[in-house]
Design an enzyme around this catalytic site. Sequence first.
Site, short mmCIF file in Angstrom:
data_model
loop_
_atom_site.label_atom_id
_atom_site.label_comp_id
_atom_site.label_asym_id
_atom_site.label_seq_id
_atom_site.Cartn_x
_atom_site.Cartn_y
_atom_site.Cartn_z
N HIS A 178 -1.19 1.89 4.28
CA HIS A 178 -2.33 2.67 4.80
C HIS A 178 -1.95 3.50 6.02
CE1 HIS A 178 -4.28 -0.61 2.57
NE2 HIS A 178 -5.36 0.14 2.48
N GLU A 219 -9.19 7.00 -9.23
CA GLU A 219 -8.68 8.26 -8.69
C GLU A 219 -8.15 9.18 -9.78
OE1 GLU A 219 -7.92 5.28 -7.44
OE2 GLU A 219 -8.56 5.27 -5.34
N GLU A 265 -14.47 8.32 -3.09
CA GLU A 265 -14.93 6.96 -2.83
C GLU A 265 -15.56 6.91 -1.44
OE1 GLU A 265 -11.24 4.89 -3.46
OE2 GLU A 265 -11.17 5.76 -5.46
N PHE A 308 -6.98 7.44 1.22
CA PHE A 308 -5.76 7.44 2.03
C PHE A 308 -4.68 8.14 1.18
CE2 PHE A 308 -6.18 4.03 5.41
CZ PHE A 308 -7.45 3.61 5.10
N ALA A 309 -3.86 8.96 1.81
CA ALA A 309 -2.76 9.60 1.08
C ALA A 309 -1.90 8.54 0.38
CB ALA A 309 -1.89 10.41 2.04
N ASP A 310 -1.80 7.37 1.01
CA ASP A 310 -0.99 6.27 0.46
C ASP A 310 -1.39 5.89 -0.96
OD1 ASP A 310 0.03 4.81 3.38
OD2 ASP A 310 -1.77 6.05 3.40
N PHE A 311 -2.61 6.19 -1.36
CA PHE A 311 -3.09 5.75 -2.68
C PHE A 311 -2.75 6.74 -3.79
CE2 PHE A 311 -6.95 3.74 -0.28
CZ PHE A 311 -6.10 2.82 0.30
C1 TPP Z 1 -5.95 2.90 -5.38
C2 TPP Z 1 -6.85 2.55 -4.24
N1 TPP Z 1 -8.00 3.22 -4.10
C3 TPP Z 1 -8.83 2.92 -3.07
C4 TPP Z 1 -8.52 1.94 -2.18
C5 TPP Z 1 -9.41 1.67 -0.98
N2 TPP Z 1 -10.17 0.45 -1.14
C6 TPP Z 1 -9.71 -0.72 -0.64
S1 TPP Z 1 -10.74 -1.99 -0.97
C7 TPP Z 1 -11.85 -0.95 -1.75
C8 TPP Z 1 -13.08 -1.51 -2.33
C9 TPP Z 1 -12.78 -2.63 -3.24
O1 TPP Z 1 -13.94 -3.14 -3.79
P1 TPP Z 1 -13.88 -4.37 -4.76
O2 TPP Z 1 -12.79 -4.17 -5.76
O3 TPP Z 1 -15.24 -4.58 -5.30
O4 TPP Z 1 -13.39 -5.56 -3.84
P2 TPP Z 1 -14.17 -6.29 -2.64
O5 TPP Z 1 -13.68 -5.65 -1.39
O6 TPP Z 1 -15.65 -6.13 -2.85
O7 TPP Z 1 -13.73 -7.71 -2.77
C10 TPP Z 1 -11.39 0.35 -1.75
C11 TPP Z 1 -12.09 1.51 -2.33
C12 TPP Z 1 -7.28 1.26 -2.37
N3 TPP Z 1 -6.87 0.28 -1.54
N4 TPP Z 1 -6.49 1.59 -3.40
#
Ligand code: TPP
Lengths: 344, 200
Positions: A132, A63, A32, A86-89
């Site tokens: 995180h 993922e 990502e 992040f490892a947390d995910f």
């Molecule tokens: C399982 C997981 N993968 C990746 C992330 C990192 N992450 C946080 S927000 C985000 C993008 C989210 O996009 P969207 O769902 O379109 O929401 P928006 O921020 O546009 O409202 C990502 C990749 C996460 N928090 N959890």
Amino acid sequence: MTAARKLTMAQAIAEAIGQEMERDSTVFVMGEDIAKYGGIFGATGGLLDRFGPERIMDTPISESAFIGAATGAAAEGMRPIAELMFADFFGVCMDQIYNHLAKNTYMSGGSLKLPVVLMTAIGGGYSDAAQHSQCLYGLFAHVPGLKVVVPSNAYDAKGLMIQAIRDDNPVMFFFHKGIMGLPWMAYYEGSTTEVPQDAYTIPFGQARIVREGSDVTIVSLSQMVQKAVLAAAQLEADGIRAEVIDLRTLVPLDVETVLRSVAKTGRLVIADEDYLNFGLSGEIAASIAEHLDRVALKSPVRRLGVPAVPIPYSRPLEQSVIPQVQDIAGACRSMMGVKLARAA
Amino acid sequence: MPPACGAALAAKRLGKDSVAVAFFGEGAANQGTFHESLNLAGLWKLPVIFVCEDNKWAISVDKDHSTAIPCVADRAAAYAMPGIAVARNDALEVFKAAGEAVARARKGGGPTLIEVKTDRYMGHFQGDAEVYRPKGEVDQLRKDDPIPALAGVLRARGLLDDGKDATMHGRVHADVSKAFDFARQSAYPDPREALEHVFA
Ligand SMILES: Cc1ncc(C[n+]2csc(CCOP(=O)(O)OP(=O)(O)O)c2C)c(N)n1
Ligand SMILES: [Mg+2]
């Protein structure tokens, strides 16, 4: 070798990946925000422009699918690098990691090779709260079938990343956000080092003695190495000579270097940023306990790590649960002049 | 989304008329839990509403590079529930779709997936330089800001005038600055508090 220049750890990782991609057309990266953005923590900076979107692939937030796809692509002869932001995910994709990626070589009787690098960001210290900020490498080292690499500086990160890509096994590569050298996050400058231009490897399972000393051994890894070095400098002013060891990899683990050092100093402090319970620090302490025929302790082993609480958001709370430079120095000082109980 | 299914299940079992609502982005809609939750809710006819906010971006990855079909609401068909795609930045349409979904859930009609198209004006996080985003995109998007647009509709219907608008703005500003003052004037917590509340 051509001249070295100073690189941040993020630049060193991206350089390692780029050099391996040039050498081997089966290497590619999925994750990502790794293409246009260059990785949230910069581990793939500049690679999209050089290699294009077929080899530097942004993925959906799926993922399980793309990490599982790395396993499948590796089985078919490619050498994928996947980034878990992040490892947390890991929770959403752990089945793909520990039940498939980590076990398929064994369950195929060794007939399947899975040269996958799964890299991921770890660590706290910058108020990113409980989901995180974790390290969690101990959790992956606990599971059989995954090599676990945790560099503390740019030089090691490049050599270990190239070694990881060339390894025929799944390797998890954990980079701490607070040593990547990002312009938007505070970091320990000791992690930005001279890095040779040419490709080089660092074998797994070889800890590095960062600083020699004779009074106390500090075993550490990742960002904690940088803190341990600062603690050792403080201790020197008090006349305490600390030896700092950087484990560099957890699987395989270089127990021998730790044993030799503790045999010399008689005192061991383990400085870790992962959870204290059931993890790395206990593992190291246990290896000492198993070798008391070779090691004479002058003081009980001290373990520093995150107590059994999620990482808090508020800065003073976070600083209190993550071991700091003064905690390491304090633990070392408290061990001097301690008497051990004697067997009757 | 899974906890929303659980809240809906609890409402059903406890005989309450509550409806659970889960909000998520178009990026998050590509998680496995999206599909698992829709299936569970469709199967168990749960009083839950799934609201996908499609602002086109998931950090630096735009929807065209993350999602195989243009309309997330279309996926509802696979899970035996209505999928409603609401026009971009139209608050009244959101209100209407939500009202129908709540009524359906309360009548035992099960879940609804609502997809709302809207915009992201800022970076994803502090420090996001948005190098991946076309220059000037946000300036264009701001012209369709739904908040002034809704104010315009309310004025046209006689529901809002300058006086009411000023009162509302004043109240919100006062609330927010009170919160800022409270935060700035409060002492940091005692480090020992870090060890509290791990268990109930
Ligand atoms: C399982 C997981 N993968 C990746 C992330 C990192 N992450 C946080 S927000 C985000 C993008 C989210 O996009 P969207 O769902 O379109 O929401 P928006 O921020 O546009 O409202 C990502 C990749 C996460 N928090 N959890
Ligand atoms: Mg979005």
